[in-house]
Structure formats: C-alpha cells, structure tokens
Write a protein that holds these residues in place. Structure first.
Motif, PDB file in Angstrom:
ATOM      1  N   MET A  60       4.036   3.077  -4.746  1.00 43.90           N
ATOM      2  CA  MET A  60       3.535   3.226  -3.314  1.00 43.90           C
ATOM      3  C   MET A  60       4.524   4.498  -2.824  1.00 43.90           C
ATOM      4  N   PRO A  94      -0.649   9.542   3.068  1.00 45.21           N
ATOM      5  CA  PRO A  94      -1.628   8.734   2.337  1.00 45.21           C
ATOM      6  C   PRO A  94      -2.889   9.185   2.880  1.00 45.21           C
ATOM      7  N   THR A 129      -0.488  -6.482  -6.856  1.00 41.33           N
ATOM      8  CA  THR A 129      -1.273  -5.196  -7.497  1.00 41.33           C
ATOM      9  C   THR A 129      -1.095  -4.852  -8.676  1.00 41.33           C
ATOM     10  N   THR A 180       4.704  -1.548   3.141  1.00 43.80           N
ATOM     11  CA  THR A 180       5.024  -0.255   2.320  1.00 43.80           C
ATOM     12  C   THR A 180       6.663  -0.539   1.580  1.00 43.80           C
ATOM     13  N   HIS A 236       5.982  -3.996  -6.155  1.00 44.92           N
ATOM     14  CA  HIS A 236       5.069  -3.867  -5.207  1.00 44.92           C
ATOM     15  C   HIS A 236       4.622  -5.006  -4.578  1.00 44.92           C
ATOM     16  N   THR A 251       0.797  -1.287   0.129  1.00 41.95           N
ATOM     17  CA  THR A 251       0.286   0.014   0.152  1.00 41.95           C
ATOM     18  C   THR A 251       0.952   1.449   0.042  1.00 41.95           C
ATOM     19  N   GLY A 252       0.155   2.335  -0.541  1.00 44.93           N
ATOM     20  CA  GLY A 252       0.883   3.592  -0.656  1.00 44.93           C
ATOM     21  C   GLY A 252      -0.201   4.452  -0.041  1.00 44.93           C
ATOM     22  N   ASN A 253      -1.301   4.736  -0.756  1.00 46.79           N
ATOM     23  CA  ASN A 253      -2.260   5.858  -0.446  1.00 46.79           C
ATOM     24  C   ASN A 253      -3.153   5.292   0.476  1.00 46.79           C
TER      25      ASN A 253
END
Length: 428
Positions: A300, A305, A378, A272, A353, A246-248
């Motif tokens: 990411m 975020p 992803t 992350t 990712h 995840t990033g955002n």
C-alpha cells in the motif's frame, strides 16, 4: 452496454475493446456507462455463480457472453470465506486462498481467461505490462504463466517489497520477465502508464495492462463483496460494513461498485498506511499526490492512487465523494502493535496490510460503533514472515501454493527509473 473514459476524450466502446486496451486512448480509466443490478438472484454459497450474476450485465454485448459462466468457474475456483473474529460483531473477509496468497488472484485469473479467449489465433503475442507494489505482479505472473500468445513484464520497486514477495515476482521464467526498478511503486506505475500511452511503442508491440487501472481487474473484484454481503444479509437480516486496506484504490473501488449495483453493503471505510494522501483528502484537504513512503504494509506504499480518478468520476463533486467514504492512516508502530495483539484480541494472525484494517476496526469500536464490520484480509501473513513472526512469537506456515513458489529458483533484472530504459526492453 458501452464503456467510456473517465477523461471524456474517447468514444464509447465495447467491453471487449476496453479489456484488451487496458488504458483508454486519452489516458483515462474505462468505466461502464452505468452500474446495473446483478442479472439474477445471487447463489451466495457459490462464488463463481455469484461472479457470473454480478458480471453478466457488463458482458451482455461481449463476444464472450456465452462463455462467461465458464470463465467465472475457472477464475473463482477458491473460496473467499467470511470468518467471525473473536471481536464482537466483527468478521474477516479472507481473500488470500488463491495461488499467490493475495486478493489479486481472483481478478488476475479472470483477466487471463478473458484475454486468452478474446485473442485471435494469428495475432502477435500480447505483452501484459504490470507495475506492482508486491502482490499484483505475482498474481498476474501466475495467471498468465505459459499461456500461449502472452508475455508478462513486471516492474517492482527494488528493495521495497518483502523477500517472499520478491521471490514470488521472480520465480516464473518462461514468458515472464521481472525488473527491479530503482524507484518507488509510483515510479513503476508512471513508467507503465507512459508505455501504455505511447502510440509509437504500441504500433510495434501489442501491449495491455493487468494493473487495477484495467476494467478486467476492477469488475471481477466486486464478486466477493457481493457474495459476502448477500450471505450476511440473508443470515443476519442487516447490512455488512467493510473496512478495506488500500493503496491504489482498486479493491476499494470494487466494493463501491458492488454497493452501487444494489448489494446490501453499508459503509465502506478505507485503511491506509502512513501514505496518507487519502485520509488527508477525506478530512477536507485538497487531493495532493506525494512521493510514496516505505512502510511495513508495503503493498500500500502508494502516493498517487490511480483509481482515485474513478472515484471522482462517480461523484458530482468533492463533497459528495467525502460523504461516501472515510479513510484513516495507520503508522508502522501501530501496525506492529496490532499484529502483536491480534491473536488474543481477534483470534487471527494478520499480515501488515490486514493489520491496518484491524486497527481501524478497534478505533471504531472504541468510539462506540457497534455495527457489524468486516475487515478485508488482503494477503496471507506468511508472505511477511520477517515482520509477523517476531511479533506473534511463532512461525507462520506458508500455504502449499506459496511454499511451492518459494521452492523454485528466482531471477530478475535491474531497470533504471527512466522511460527510455523501459522502452528499450519492450520494443522488438
């Protein structure tokens, strides 16, 4: 059901209004007043039917209520397979089988169907403004390309996406304009939020967003977590735990939505890259956004975020939120090592990712965690061939839709990291 702002400064509204607006008038993110159970027994062998069961309670008062099943059929018409890894009790939830080879395709297509059907025929064109760290922009462009009544404006950080990602952002033309912003993804996101909150601009242009701040991106992503967890529970009699790169925080928030709706989901762990705002927070530090740093897992590269605001809203305090999730940072050297070893250790070739998730899986196994885990894949590794191929020692063929996009000519425009420059491009 009504929808409210995380900041409490907006009157409760309908889902249709929230979907069209994108961002709440007070600058907050829309959330449902409650998270209901699915409307019917999940047909977990059919992703579109599962999506309808998950989403129907939110659309009970929508003008699209009777069209929702057809919307889901159009949007969720490619699979989200749960693939067994060669690691014991571990799976890969593959979310890269859509037209732009990334998980963003599901929700982008859903949002495009919804907004198209809500649009009045005599309305002025709607501009979809999207900030992207690599994959969102292409998914939104593909979903809205040549749709009557819509224009798409993509902002991406110049030099901070892979060459194939950049091509995927720039190869559309027609009603899609792409801008290379002299800054980071967080700068792009800040510019987009500023435009969406600008009442003067919105008086001139019908403007909305397809970023993960949109309710139309958040809710449909819960569908593939619902399908995977329900099928796993039916076949194995136990809950499935998820590791989400995840990033955002949009995809991770969707996993939490599915869990809170009562799906058989165990623990949710966040992976992350070196942008470690979330791991530091979940380890007990204050939540302190920072400037995004460029990494191999560029989608990411987020230092602030947006969906953290939703996570905080859904929990009483920091202690409760920290008890609900864990997060781990993975640096570039470890990403490279994980990609290099993944074919032998796990039987897959991951994108950078997905590699962060695989490394977290390995760390959990080393600590003796033998529960069943699914790593969320992803994006397709072919989008990052310059990173992946030298590490695995062979070519990674792009899927047909990605190959077709790469064959088209591409063009974009530079944009200063200045809101006045964006305002000029958006205003009539």
């Amino acid at each position: 059901m009504k929808f409210i702002s995380t900041r409490g400064g907006t009157s409760p509204t309908s889902i249709d209004t929230a979907l069209v607006a994108g961002l709440a008038p007070d600058g907050g993110l829309y959330v449902p007043e409650r998270l209901p159970s699915p409307s019917e027994q999940l047909a977990y062998d059919d992703l579109a039917a599962t999506a309808h069961a998950v989403l129907a309670p939110y659309f009970v008062d929508s003008a699209l209520r009777d069209q929702l099943r057809d919307i889901c059929t159009h949007a969720f018409n490619f699979p989200a397979p749960l693939r067994a890894l060669t690691s014991s009790d571990a799976w890969l939830l593959e979310l890269f089988h859509g037209p732009t080879a990334a998980f963003k395709d599901y929700a982008a297509r859903f949002l495009a169907e919804v907004l198209s059907r809500l649009r009045q025929p005599d309305s002025p064109p709607t501009t979809i403004l999207v900030a992207t760290s690599g994959d969102t922009g292409a998914a939104v462009a593909a979903a809205f390309h040549r749709r009557p009544g819509f224009n798409v404006v993509i902002l991406y950080p110049d030099g901070r996406v892979s060459p194939r990602q950049a091509h995927g952002l720039e190869c559309w033309g027609d009603n899609v304009r792409t801008y290379r912003v002299a800054g980071t993804f967080d700068d792009c996101q800040r510019l987009a939020k500023q435009a969406l909150s600008d009442s003067e601009l919105r008086a001139q242009v019908a403007l909305t967003t397809a970023n993960s701040i949109s309710l139309g991106r958040l809710l449909p992503q819960a569908a593939y977590y619902a399908q995977a967890s329900a099928r796993f529970h039916a076949e194995h009699g136990t809950t499935l735990n998820f590791i989400v790169p995840t990033g955002n925080l949009g995809n991770a928030s969707a996993a939490l939505v599915a869990k809170r709706m009562g799906l058989p989901i165990g623990e949710i762990v966040l992976a992350t890259n070196a942008n470690d705002v979330l791991p530091r927070y979940f380890d007990g530090a204050d939540y302190t956004p920072q400037a995004g740093r460029a990494t191999l897992a560029n989608a990411m590269d987020v230092g602030a975020p947006s969906n953290f605001e939703r996570l905080r809203y859904w929990h009483r305090d920091d202690a409760e939120l920290r008890a609900a999730l864990r997060a781990y940072a993975v640096d570039d050297a470890t990403i490279q090592q994980t990609i290099r070893q993944a074919p032998q250790r796990h039987g897959v070739v991951p994108c950078p990712h997905t590699a962060t998730g695989l490394h977290v899986l390995e760390s959990l196994h080393e600590r003796g965690d033998a529960r069943p885990w699914a790593v969320v894949a992803t994006a397709h590794p072919a989008k990052f061939e310059g990173i992946v191929e030298p590490l695995v020692g062979h070519a990674v063929e792009p899927p047909p839709a990605l190959a077709a996009a790469l064959a088209r000519p591409a063009a974009s425009q530079p944009l200063a990291n200045d809101y006045r420059a964006l305002y000029k491009e958006l205003s009539p």
